[in-house]
Scaffold this motif. Structure first.
Motif, PDB file in Angstrom:
ATOM      1  N   ILE A 137       0.847  -1.199   0.000  1.00  0.00           N
ATOM      2  CA  ILE A 137       0.000   0.000   0.000  1.00  0.00           C
ATOM      3  C   ILE A 137       0.881   1.248   0.000  1.00  0.00           C
ATOM      4  O   ILE A 137       0.617   2.208  -0.721  1.00  0.00           O
ATOM      5  N   HIS A 143      -4.906   5.409  -3.067  1.00  0.00           N
ATOM      6  CA  HIS A 143      -6.022   4.807  -2.333  1.00  0.00           C
ATOM      7  C   HIS A 143      -6.968   4.027  -3.241  1.00  0.00           C
ATOM      8  O   HIS A 143      -7.439   2.957  -2.883  1.00  0.00           O
ATOM      9  N   ASN A 146      -5.390   0.744  -4.376  1.00  0.00           N
ATOM     10  CA  ASN A 146      -5.105  -0.175  -3.276  1.00  0.00           C
ATOM     11  C   ASN A 146      -6.321  -0.978  -2.826  1.00  0.00           C
ATOM     12  O   ASN A 146      -6.210  -1.787  -1.905  1.00  0.00           O
ATOM     13  N   TYR A 150      -6.986  -3.845   0.479  1.00  0.00           N
ATOM     14  CA  TYR A 150      -7.927  -3.679   1.588  1.00  0.00           C
ATOM     15  C   TYR A 150      -8.996  -4.769   1.579  1.00  0.00           C
ATOM     16  O   TYR A 150      -9.398  -5.265   2.631  1.00  0.00           O
TER      17      TYR A 150
END
Length: 178
Positions: A137, A143, A146, A150
């Motif tokens: 990450i 974000h 990624n 997650y």
């Protein structure tokens, strides 16, 4: 399937081949030192996967579930590798070499304690895998991209919670002997 997915499959196959070759060298050919070379080379398989997955992300590959599963694989291999080798060693000696004592089937509290030990190994694998995921990450620093990391981490968190409940249940409802 992308390169990383194929590499995970290749690493899993390589893991078992290296272990079986090591056991064959140890017990069939009585080459204990040479077998140790094979057993100690197992972490190199994980290192290859780690380096390739990390470099793939570093050089701009879009993160995929395969990259995240590589972290899960490495964590699991490190946490469970020694016990999987011991398990296979016991089976190999008894079933292939017709040597040693018959593998014991656990039941009752012994089974429950073993289940809790396995859960502890799962937690260790989770910690290693999660650290690797967070490293990836940080490498991508995006974000949106990624999301696969997650998602796998969330799924793995759910799985570890289920594993905990199952492990505790063995103390409440011990496995009976057959």
């Amino acid at each position: 399937m992308n390169l990383i997915a194929w590499l995970i499959v290749a690493c899993e196959i390589a893991f078992w081949v290296v272990i079986l070759v090591g056991l064959t060298l140890r017990y069939v050919f009585k080459r204990k030192k040479l077998s140790l070379l094979f057993f100690t080379s197992v972490p190199l398989i994980d290192l290859i996967l780690l380096v390739v997955a990390g470099l793939d992300i570093y050089f701009g590959a879009k993160p995929t579930a395969a990259h995240a599963i590589a972290a899960v694989y490495i964590g699991s291999s490190i946490a469970f590798g020694k016990s999987m080798i011991a398990w296979l060693d016991e089976k190999f000696r008894y079933y292939i070499m017709k040597d040693g004592s018959k593998p014991v089937k656990r039941c009752g509290m012994e089974f429950a304690r073993h289940g809790m030990k396995s859960f502890g190994q799962h937690v260790f694998a989770y910690i290693i895998g999660a650290l690797l995921l967070f490293g990836m990450i940080l490498i991508t620093n995006n974000h949106v991209q990624n999301a696969p990391f997650y998602e796998i981490l969330q799924l793995w968190t759910l799985i570890i919670g289920i594993d905990f409940v199952i492990s505790i249940s063995y103390f409440i409802w011990p496995k009976r002997s057959l």
